[in-house]
Design a protein around this motif. Structure first.
Motif, PDB file in Angstrom:
ATOM      1  N   HIS A   6      32.995 -20.593  -4.773  1.00 54.06           N
ATOM      2  CA  HIS A   6      34.324 -21.161  -4.583  1.00 54.06           C
ATOM      3  C   HIS A   6      34.286 -22.548  -3.975  1.00 54.06           C
ATOM      4  O   HIS A   6      35.312 -23.060  -3.575  1.00 54.06           O
ATOM      5  N   THR A   7      33.119 -23.128  -3.838  1.00 50.50           N
ATOM      6  CA  THR A   7      33.043 -24.453  -3.244  1.00 50.50           C
ATOM      7  C   THR A   7      33.554 -25.477  -4.224  1.00 50.50           C
ATOM      8  O   THR A   7      33.032 -25.615  -5.320  1.00 50.50           O
ATOM      9  N   PRO A   8      34.621 -26.220  -3.868  1.00 49.63           N
ATOM     10  CA  PRO A   8      35.185 -27.174  -4.818  1.00 49.63           C
ATOM     11  C   PRO A   8      34.331 -28.425  -4.918  1.00 49.63           C
ATOM     12  O   PRO A   8      33.699 -28.843  -3.967  1.00 49.63           O
ATOM     13  N   SER A   9      34.351 -29.055  -6.052  1.00 46.90           N
ATOM     14  CA  SER A   9      33.772 -30.376  -6.218  1.00 46.90           C
ATOM     15  C   SER A   9      34.757 -31.177  -7.035  1.00 46.90           C
ATOM     16  O   SER A   9      35.636 -30.633  -7.674  1.00 46.90           O
ATOM     17  N   ASP A  10      34.573 -32.484  -7.020  1.00 49.73           N
ATOM     18  CA  ASP A  10      35.506 -33.320  -7.743  1.00 49.73           C
ATOM     19  C   ASP A  10      35.196 -33.357  -9.229  1.00 49.73           C
ATOM     20  O   ASP A  10      35.803 -34.107  -9.976  1.00 49.73           O
TER      21      ASP A  10
ATOM     22  N   ASP B 264      29.891 -39.526   0.593  1.00 50.83           N
ATOM     23  CA  ASP B 264      29.414 -38.454  -0.270  1.00 50.83           C
ATOM     24  C   ASP B 264      29.300 -39.000  -1.690  1.00 50.83           C
ATOM     25  O   ASP B 264      30.302 -39.332  -2.316  1.00 50.83           O
ATOM     26  N   ASN B 265      28.079 -39.104  -2.184  1.00 49.21           N
ATOM     27  CA  ASN B 265      27.887 -39.724  -3.495  1.00 49.21           C
ATOM     28  C   ASN B 265      28.151 -38.774  -4.648  1.00 49.21           C
ATOM     29  O   ASN B 265      27.898 -39.102  -5.796  1.00 49.21           O
ATOM     30  N   ARG B 266      28.696 -37.576  -4.365  1.00 49.19           N
ATOM     31  CA  ARG B 266      28.969 -36.625  -5.444  1.00 49.19           C
ATOM     32  C   ARG B 266      30.243 -36.941  -6.211  1.00 49.19           C
ATOM     33  O   ARG B 266      30.440 -36.443  -7.316  1.00 49.19           O
ATOM     34  N   GLY B 267      31.134 -37.719  -5.629  1.00 46.20           N
ATOM     35  CA  GLY B 267      32.406 -37.923  -6.304  1.00 46.20           C
ATOM     36  C   GLY B 267      33.105 -39.173  -5.833  1.00 46.20           C
ATOM     37  O   GLY B 267      32.513 -40.065  -5.226  1.00 46.20           O
ATOM     38  N   ALA B 268      34.389 -39.248  -6.120  1.00 44.33           N
ATOM     39  CA  ALA B 268      35.183 -40.438  -5.834  1.00 44.33           C
ATOM     40  C   ALA B 268      36.349 -40.071  -4.929  1.00 44.33           C
ATOM     41  O   ALA B 268      36.588 -38.898  -4.623  1.00 44.33           O
TER      42      ALA B 268
END
Length: 212
Positions: free
Chosen positions: A171-175, A98-102
């Motif tokens: 409420h969807t979490p992201s980093d 997933d390239n949205r975060g680490a």
């Protein structure tokens, strides 16, 4: 017939037991923290992060998942990880799926530090918590802790439901953002050797990590 009605407020004896419980738990926590620092140079926060990562698949977790597992605010986790990264205990890597975060990854140095700290910490738990109690008392403490946990987690659920009813957006979490109260169950603060998966295993992972 119904049972006797419980008082709205604690009795003097109940308050005495409550204060004994709180003060003893604080003293036990303080002594365990002091011994952990003395024996391993790890803080309770260091140990909690290392413990949680050592139990994760591949010894890595998304920051949002790690924060939820520890029941920490994201700001607290960010500061903690910064200190640990500077000491080489963890590192952050791009998520391969997933390239949205680490992801936060347990390093070799972090795994070594955790292994070195775990056995002295287990001995301290034995000395300070288990040895003074009989088997019956230990079982009673476990029953009491389970009953209290059910009540506190129920209250958390009610608050989360109330927040959903008001409507607080996505409420969807992201980093890169806050963690929603409804994004899965939270674990209570993982002070060393606390947590629902307390185990005393050696060699659970191929690398020989010790999970408490």
């Amino acid at each position: 017939m119904t049972g006797p009605r419980r008082r709205a407020y604690p009795t003097t004896e109940e308050l005495r037991i409550w204060r004994d419980f709180i003060e003893t738990a604080q003293a036990l926590r303080a002594e365990l923290t002091a011994r952990l620092q003395r024996d391993s140079s790890l803080s309770s926060g260091d140990y909690s992060v290392l413990l949680t990562l050592s139990e994760a698949d591949g010894s890595r977790l998304r920051p949002s998942v790690l924060a939820r597992a520890l029941d920490w605010e994201r700001s607290r986790l960010s500061h903690q990880l910064g200190r640990m990264e500077r000491r080489g205990l963890v590192r952050r890597e791009e998520c391969a799926t997933d390239n949205r975060g680490a992801e936060v990854v347990l390093t070799h140095e972090g795994a070594q530090a955790f292994r070195a700290a775990a056995l002295p910490h287990l001995r301290a738990i034995r000395e300070l918590f288990l040895d003074p109690l009989t088997e019956e008392q230990i079982a009673a403490v476990g029953d009491a802790a389970a009953a209290l946990r059910v009540r506190t987690e129920s209250q958390r659920g009610h608050r989360a439901d109330a927040g959903d009813a008001v409507g607080s957006g996505d409420h969807t979490p992201s980093d890169g953002g806050p963690i929603a109260a409804t994004d899965g169950p939270r674990r209570r603060d993982s002070f060393p050797a606390e947590g629902p998966r307390m185990r005393q295993q050696v060699g659970r992972r191929p690398g020989g990590d010790i999970a408490l």
